[in-house]
Write a protein that holds these residues in place. Sequence first.
Motif, PDB file in Angstrom:
ATOM      1  N   LEU A  54       2.871   9.558 -10.214  1.00  0.00           N
ATOM      2  CA  LEU A  54       2.108   9.739 -11.456  1.00  0.00           C
ATOM      3  C   LEU A  54       1.626  11.189 -11.560  1.00  0.00           C
ATOM      4  N   ALA A  55       1.037  11.695 -10.445  1.00  0.00           N
ATOM      5  CA  ALA A  55       0.538  13.071 -10.455  1.00  0.00           C
ATOM      6  C   ALA A  55       1.695  14.044 -10.704  1.00  0.00           C
ATOM      7  N   TRP A  56       2.834  13.779 -10.042  1.00  0.00           N
ATOM      8  CA  TRP A  56       3.995  14.670 -10.178  1.00  0.00           C
ATOM      9  C   TRP A  56       4.522  14.659 -11.610  1.00  0.00           C
ATOM     10  N   PHE A  69       0.829  -1.210   0.000  1.00  0.00           N
ATOM     11  CA  PHE A  69       0.000   0.000   0.000  1.00  0.00           C
ATOM     12  C   PHE A  69       0.866   1.265   0.000  1.00  0.00           C
ATOM     13  N   LEU A  70       2.028   1.178   0.668  1.00  0.00           N
ATOM     14  CA  LEU A  70       2.946   2.327   0.661  1.00  0.00           C
ATOM     15  C   LEU A  70       3.428   2.600  -0.775  1.00  0.00           C
ATOM     16  N   ILE A  71       3.809   1.508  -1.491  1.00  0.00           N
ATOM     17  CA  ILE A  71       4.269   1.671  -2.883  1.00  0.00           C
ATOM     18  C   ILE A  71       3.144   2.252  -3.740  1.00  0.00           C
ATOM     19  N   LEU A  72       1.922   1.746  -3.536  1.00  0.00           N
ATOM     20  CA  LEU A  72       0.778   2.255  -4.306  1.00  0.00           C
ATOM     21  C   LEU A  72       0.614   3.766  -4.093  1.00  0.00           C
ATOM     22  N   ALA A  73       0.684   4.197  -2.813  1.00  0.00           N
ATOM     23  CA  ALA A  73       0.511   5.626  -2.509  1.00  0.00           C
ATOM     24  C   ALA A  73       1.626   6.445  -3.169  1.00  0.00           C
ATOM     25  N   LEU A  74       2.880   5.965  -3.033  1.00  0.00           N
ATOM     26  CA  LEU A  74       4.001   6.713  -3.623  1.00  0.00           C
ATOM     27  C   LEU A  74       3.903   6.753  -5.152  1.00  0.00           C
ATOM     28  N   ALA A  75       3.456   5.628  -5.747  1.00  0.00           N
ATOM     29  CA  ALA A  75       3.350   5.573  -7.210  1.00  0.00           C
ATOM     30  C   ALA A  75       2.274   6.544  -7.712  1.00  0.00           C
ATOM     31  N   LEU A  76       1.191   6.703  -6.929  1.00  0.00           N
ATOM     32  CA  LEU A  76       0.140   7.652  -7.341  1.00  0.00           C
ATOM     33  C   LEU A  76       0.650   9.092  -7.241  1.00  0.00           C
ATOM     34  N   VAL A  77       1.440   9.355  -6.171  1.00  0.00           N
ATOM     35  CA  VAL A  77       2.038  10.696  -6.038  1.00  0.00           C
ATOM     36  C   VAL A  77       2.965  10.947  -7.237  1.00  0.00           C
TER      37      VAL A  77
END
Length: 187
Positions: free
Chosen positions: A66-68, A56-64
């Motif tokens: 993507l947005a970045w 879940f940590l990787i998922l959250a960082l990957a979404l950040v």
Amino acid sequence: MLRNTRTSYGTVAIVLHWTIALLFFAQIALGFLTQAVADRPRLQFDLYQWHKSFGFLILALALVRLAWSLSSIRPLPLPGVPRWETTAARTVHRLILALTIAVPMAGWMIASTSPLMIPSFVFDLVVVPDLPFTRSDAIEAFWSRTHALLAYGSGLLALAHAGAAIHHHLLRKDTTLARMFGAHTVR
Ligand code: HEM
Ligand code: HEM
């Protein structure tokens, strides 16, 4: 500099890249380990909880990320790199970025469709709710296979990607790899 420029990666892209890279490879090893200790249920349970937490940590960082990256400019390709190579590298980058989202999502689908309904504790701090899908052994097995296939496939792709970066550094002696550590392109 926090943001990318036309000649360099910014601190945010660099920190996200190396943090996700490290966690991603470690997470594949941890996933493999959860299967290797099937004869020790207590240990397997704990490893599953760590695996879900880091997932879940990787998922959250990957979404950040993507947005970045959608809101950032990209550094220009290095001079002298053929066009087809730049296109291939970009395609792989997009694919790996998508996989850092798709792999944990498929993992979340296993937890959400499993009839066992084991809660996903994230670092013992919060419980991430399951997604609203039908539960059955067959559906869980489908997501289990999909998750494993995507995870090992993306591991191989990431290894090829790392190999290409190291090839640029050692054999072509250009700044492809150094740029991911903050160097600027010298034109
Ligand atoms: C030791 C392993 C790795 C090395 C040496 C490495 C190296 C690099 C380098 C040098 C770039 C810049 C390429 C360019 O400017 O054209 C890059 C970009 C990128 N890498 Fe890696 N990488 C590694 C692992 C990973 C992993 C495990 C992932 C994802 C799971 C990943 C995802 C990306 C993405 C998405 C980009 C595009 C730029 C960005 O969005 O940050 N890399 N990598
Ligand atoms: C980037 C994130 C992730 C990676 C790279 C990853 C990778 C892996 C790998 C390599 C395996 C072993 C597959 C096998 O050998 O059969 C595995 C298993 C598993 N993963 Fe993940 N995983 C990630 C995220 C998650 C998340 C977020 C969850 C759940 C919320 C999850 C749940 C599971 C479960 C339940 C298994 C065992 C599957 C089974 O019983 O066959 N994973 N994972």
